[in-house]
Design a protein around this motif. Structure first.
Motif, PDB file in Angstrom:
ATOM      1  N   PRO A  49       0.824  -1.220   0.000  1.00  0.00           N
ATOM      2  CA  PRO A  49       0.000   0.000   0.000  1.00  0.00           C
ATOM      3  C   PRO A  49       0.858   1.270   0.000  1.00  0.00           C
ATOM      4  O   PRO A  49       1.845   1.364   0.726  1.00  0.00           O
ATOM      5  CB  PRO A  49      -0.790  -0.121   1.303  1.00  0.00           C
ATOM      6  N   GLY A  50       0.492   2.213  -0.834  1.00  0.00           N
ATOM      7  CA  GLY A  50       1.184   3.500  -0.887  1.00  0.00           C
ATOM      8  C   GLY A  50       2.595   3.455  -1.436  1.00  0.00           C
ATOM      9  O   GLY A  50       3.324   4.434  -1.345  1.00  0.00           O
ATOM     10  N   GLU A  51       3.008   2.349  -2.019  1.00  0.00           N
ATOM     11  CA  GLU A  51       4.371   2.223  -2.546  1.00  0.00           C
ATOM     12  C   GLU A  51       4.383   2.438  -4.057  1.00  0.00           C
ATOM     13  O   GLU A  51       3.399   2.185  -4.738  1.00  0.00           O
ATOM     14  CB  GLU A  51       4.934   0.836  -2.231  1.00  0.00           C
ATOM     15  N   GLY A  52       5.509   2.895  -4.562  1.00  0.00           N
ATOM     16  CA  GLY A  52       5.698   2.976  -6.001  1.00  0.00           C
ATOM     17  C   GLY A  52       6.202   1.632  -6.507  1.00  0.00           C
ATOM     18  O   GLY A  52       6.978   0.961  -5.825  1.00  0.00           O
ATOM     19  N   THR A  75      17.152   5.930  -6.782  1.00  0.00           N
ATOM     20  CA  THR A  75      17.460   4.507  -6.666  1.00  0.00           C
ATOM     21  C   THR A  75      17.723   3.949  -8.057  1.00  0.00           C
ATOM     22  O   THR A  75      16.889   4.108  -8.951  1.00  0.00           O
ATOM     23  CB  THR A  75      16.276   3.741  -6.030  1.00  0.00           C
ATOM     24  N   ALA A  76      18.890   3.301  -8.230  1.00  0.00           N
ATOM     25  CA  ALA A  76      19.208   2.629  -9.493  1.00  0.00           C
ATOM     26  C   ALA A  76      18.690   1.193  -9.392  1.00  0.00           C
ATOM     27  O   ALA A  76      18.952   0.493  -8.412  1.00  0.00           O
ATOM     28  CB  ALA A  76      20.697   2.643  -9.754  1.00  0.00           C
ATOM     29  N   TYR A  84       9.787  -2.092  -5.342  1.00  0.00           N
ATOM     30  CA  TYR A  84       8.717  -1.370  -4.650  1.00  0.00           C
ATOM     31  C   TYR A  84       9.361  -0.318  -3.756  1.00  0.00           C
ATOM     32  O   TYR A  84      10.224  -0.637  -2.936  1.00  0.00           O
ATOM     33  CB  TYR A  84       7.872  -2.329  -3.803  1.00  0.00           C
ATOM     34  N   SER A  85       8.946   0.931  -3.915  1.00  0.00           N
ATOM     35  CA  SER A  85       9.498   2.031  -3.131  1.00  0.00           C
ATOM     36  C   SER A  85       8.543   2.428  -2.020  1.00  0.00           C
ATOM     37  O   SER A  85       7.405   2.817  -2.273  1.00  0.00           O
ATOM     38  CB  SER A  85       9.754   3.235  -4.033  1.00  0.00           C
ATOM     39  N   LYS A  86       9.024   2.387  -0.790  1.00  0.00           N
ATOM     40  CA  LYS A  86       8.219   2.809   0.355  1.00  0.00           C
ATOM     41  C   LYS A  86       8.265   4.324   0.538  1.00  0.00           C
ATOM     42  O   LYS A  86       7.579   4.862   1.392  1.00  0.00           O
ATOM     43  CB  LYS A  86       8.712   2.113   1.615  1.00  0.00           C
ATOM     44  N   THR A  87       9.078   5.024  -0.262  1.00  0.00           N
ATOM     45  CA  THR A  87       9.215   6.481  -0.103  1.00  0.00           C
ATOM     46  C   THR A  87       8.518   7.265  -1.208  1.00  0.00           C
ATOM     47  O   THR A  87       8.771   8.450  -1.377  1.00  0.00           O
ATOM     48  CB  THR A  87      10.702   6.883  -0.052  1.00  0.00           C
ATOM     49  N   LEU A  88       7.623   6.623  -1.966  1.00  0.00           N
ATOM     50  CA  LEU A  88       6.938   7.322  -3.065  1.00  0.00           C
ATOM     51  C   LEU A  88       6.320   8.638  -2.597  1.00  0.00           C
ATOM     52  O   LEU A  88       6.461   9.661  -3.251  1.00  0.00           O
ATOM     53  CB  LEU A  88       5.851   6.430  -3.671  1.00  0.00           C
ATOM     54  N   HIS A  89       5.647   8.609  -1.467  1.00  0.00           N
ATOM     55  CA  HIS A  89       4.968   9.815  -0.971  1.00  0.00           C
ATOM     56  C   HIS A  89       5.854  10.648  -0.052  1.00  0.00           C
ATOM     57  O   HIS A  89       5.373  11.575   0.592  1.00  0.00           O
ATOM     58  CB  HIS A  89       3.667   9.421  -0.268  1.00  0.00           C
ATOM     59  N   GLY A  90       7.132  10.338  -0.003  1.00  0.00           N
ATOM     60  CA  GLY A  90       8.061  11.089   0.824  1.00  0.00           C
ATOM     61  C   GLY A  90       8.318  10.386   2.140  1.00  0.00           C
ATOM     62  O   GLY A  90       7.835   9.294   2.395  1.00  0.00           O
ATOM     63  N   ASN A  91       9.111  11.050   2.964  1.00  0.00           N
ATOM     64  CA  ASN A  91       9.393  10.513   4.294  1.00  0.00           C
ATOM     65  C   ASN A  91       9.582  11.694   5.244  1.00  0.00           C
ATOM     66  O   ASN A  91      10.108  12.731   4.872  1.00  0.00           O
ATOM     67  CB  ASN A  91      10.623   9.593   4.282  1.00  0.00           C
TER      68      ASN A  91
END
Length: 146
Positions: A49-52, A75-76, A84-91
């Motif tokens: 959820p909420g990940e890119g 991120t390369a 899957y990126s957990k920082t899509l919406h920032g941190n």
């Protein structure tokens, strides 16, 4: 057909107008580099959820999740990988507003595609195709799973 001075001048003028028209189209595209958001009908992958979600093709893809000041994370991702990126919406207090992509191992390489970060709760699902020399990235905004 005989080439006269008048015909040469007219042909040159027509060619000049065509070059200016193409140049204006390229400049208009460069002035607004973020692609419009596209909403997909299928839900996001369960458990993320909420990940890119970023899927690469035959080359290294660098994903830059950035805020309005151009700050954020990069991120390369290796070829033929789904990340899957957990920082899509920032941190923390930083809120990302755009995802930008560059192709190849040079993380500072030219941006080949940009996509707006979707609203909280939604995810960006992006797939890279093409080649490193001619990369193609397509993104869709997906609704939460379930």
């Amino acid at each position: 057909m005989e080439f006269t001075a008048k015909r040469v001048v007219i042909a040159a003028a027509v060619a000049g107008v065509a070059v200016v028209a193409v140049g204006a189209t390229v400049m208009a595209t460069a002035a607004d580099p973020v692609s419009p958001e596209v909403t997909g009908a299928t839900p996001a992958d369960a458990g993320h959820p909420g990940e890119g979600k970023y899927t690469t093709g035959d080359y290294v893809l660098t994903v830059h999740e950035l805020d309005d000041d151009g700050e954020g994370t990069s991120t390369a991702i290796g070829p033929h990988t789904t990340y899957y990126s957990k920082t899509l919406h920032g941190n923390g207090t930083r809120r990302h507003t755009v995802v930008k992509f560059s192709a190849g191992t040079d993380g500072d390489g030219p941006i080949v595609f940009s996509y707006p970060v979707p609203a909280p709760g939604r995810v960006a699902d992006c797939v890279a195709a093409g080649t490193e020399a001619a990369p193609q990235v397509r993104c869709e905004t997906r609704l939460p799973a379930g």
